[in-house]
Design an enzyme around this catalytic site. Structure first.
Site, PDB file in Angstrom:
ATOM      1  N   THR A 133       0.819  -1.209   0.000  1.00 22.43           N
ATOM      2  CA  THR A 133       0.000   0.000   0.000  1.00 22.43           C
ATOM      3  C   THR A 133       0.851   1.256   0.000  1.00 22.43           C
ATOM      4  O   THR A 133       2.004   1.246   0.463  1.00 22.43           O
ATOM      5  CB  THR A 133      -0.902   0.007   1.253  1.00 22.43           C
ATOM      6  N   ASP A 134       0.269   2.361  -0.467  1.00 23.88           N
ATOM      7  CA  ASP A 134       0.959   3.648  -0.411  1.00 23.88           C
ATOM      8  C   ASP A 134       1.024   4.209   1.006  1.00 23.88           C
ATOM      9  O   ASP A 134       1.784   5.142   1.270  1.00 23.88           O
ATOM     10  CB  ASP A 134       0.318   4.660  -1.355  1.00 23.88           C
ATOM     11  N   GLU A 135       0.269   3.646   1.927  1.00 25.99           N
ATOM     12  CA  GLU A 135       0.255   4.184   3.289  1.00 25.99           C
ATOM     13  C   GLU A 135       1.596   4.018   3.998  1.00 25.99           C
ATOM     14  O   GLU A 135       1.855   4.685   5.004  1.00 25.99           O
ATOM     15  CB  GLU A 135      -0.860   3.540   4.108  1.00 25.99           C
ATOM     16  N   TYR A 159      -1.507  -0.284  11.055  1.00 24.79           N
ATOM     17  CA  TYR A 159      -1.670  -0.965   9.775  1.00 24.79           C
ATOM     18  C   TYR A 159      -0.508  -0.676   8.839  1.00 24.79           C
ATOM     19  O   TYR A 159       0.152  -1.588   8.315  1.00 24.79           O
ATOM     20  CB  TYR A 159      -2.984  -0.559   9.108  1.00 24.79           C
ATOM     21  N   LYS A 163       2.519  -3.141   7.265  1.00 18.33           N
ATOM     22  CA  LYS A 163       2.770  -3.337   5.836  1.00 18.33           C
ATOM     23  C   LYS A 163       4.194  -2.900   5.476  1.00 18.33           C
ATOM     24  O   LYS A 163       4.844  -3.534   4.629  1.00 18.33           O
ATOM     25  CB  LYS A 163       1.754  -2.567   5.006  1.00 18.33           C
TER      26      LYS A 163
END
Length: 358
Positions: A133-135, A159, A163
């Site tokens: 993810t870009d997060e 989260y 990741k």
């Protein structure tokens, strides 16, 4: 090629499985633990396809993973299984560490052991595609800047931290053990079959139920929205043609503030499913207390993916949003059952991240 897809009963994983069966000649092994956001009904008809197999298994179970690798002998892994809802990670971070970090570790261990036992072309062509993810990059200012492959990692929620850790593990396995790994980081996904704790299906479901439409803060948080079917074509291009050891960012070139997204859904529903009282759906928008550490903006620079692999998003945000709303209108039985299951959807109500995997 036979592809082992982890999380293949989830939102993005399910879209991958459907595409592989409908648009390619690849064989698919779907490995999923069938947690709350997974739904085999999203893969209707797959069980009758001779190129499809399902394994009910947890990626944290190293023994089961080794059995599955030995029995199916895949030529590639697409690792999408993850806990992905930010609000849930704030309330219960341990599950995210267990699945996203420990689970990825167990999968990498099993894949490495299996890959080392391959010979010749099978060993040479094997690929492990870790989907993220870009997060992991943190937040952007409202200045036009975008994430690219050189952006430092700066996760700001349990989260995204989990990741980020799994991304580092995947690349460490390439550099330390030689496992042929490629990584991708995507922006907010949306589309059919998304679990209704995420922003777009949540707003659709609540609007059709005549309920308040909750939006964090003032709805100013900006995301780059990516139609899930566009994401799938990017993932296949990366798996098949991406350079080992590289990371590719996948975005939809569709930055929108959350309030714009919600108002867009309301406008479509005003045309296609007017409220019983005749008033605009947007009148039900309710601004609620922001969640802790809510990142202001994400945006993806997908230049590497476009230049190296000749990929472009094919669906504009306006087209994708309309298609998504129409799908939820036409498939109420699919999501209404999920909404009714209060035990499985305790946190349905405030999700903003579009990337959902089982």
């Amino acid at each position: 090629m036979k592809i082992l897809v982890t999380g293949g009963a989830g939102f993005i994983g399910g879209a991958v499985v459907r595409h592989l069966l409908a648009a390619t000649s690849h064989h698919v092994v779907n490995l999923d633990a069938l947690t709350y956001a997974a739904n085999l009904e999203s893969l209707e008809g797959a069980e009758d396809n001779p190129r499809y197999a399902f394994e009910h298994a947890d990626i944290r179970d190293g023994i089961r993973l080794r059995e599955i690798f030995a029995r199916h002998r895949p030529g590639a892994v697409m690792h999408l299984a993850a806990e992905s809802h930010v609000d849930r990670s704030i309330d219960g971070p341990a599950d995210f560490i267990d699945t996203n970090v420990v689970g990825t570790l167990r999968l990498l261990e099993a894949a490495t052991e299996y890959w080392r036992g391959l010979d010749g072309a099978a060993r040479e062509t094997f690929r492990f595609h870790h989907v993220s993810t870009d997060e992991v990059f943190g937040a952007l200012a409202m200045d036009g800047s975008r994430f690219d492959e050189a952006t430092p990692y700066a996760p700001r929620s349990p989260y995204s931290a989990s990741k980020a850790a799994s991304d580092h593990l995947a690349l460490a396995w390439l550099h330390t053990y030689g496992l042929p790994v490629v990584v991708s980081n995507c922006s907010n996904n949306y589309g059919p079959y998304q679990f209704p704790e995420k922003l777009i299906p949540l707003i659709i479901a609540r609007a059709l139920g005549g309920e308040a439409l909750p939006v964090y803060g003032r709805g100013e948080n900006v995301r780059d929205w990516l139609f899930v079917e566009d994401h799938v074509t990017a993932l296949l291009a990366i798996l098949e043609r991406g350079r080992l050891g590289e990371s590719y960012l996948v975005g939809g070139d569709s930055e929108r503030a959350n309030i714009e997204v919600v108002r867009g859904i309301c406008a479509i529903l005003d045309r296609l499913a007017p409220a019983v009282h005749g008033r605009p759906h947007a009148e039900k928008i309710s601004f609620v207390t922001d969640r802790p550490g809510h990142d202001l903006r994400y945006a993806i620079d997908a230049s590497r993916l476009k230049a190296e692999l000749d990929w472009r998003p094919a669906v504009s945000f306006e087209q994708g949003l309309e298609r998504t709303v129409v799908w939820y209108l036409d498939n109420r039985a699919w999501w209404e059952k999920l909404v009714r299951d209060k035990g499985a959807a305790q946190r349905v109500g405030l999700g903003t991240k579009g990337e959902t995997r089982s």
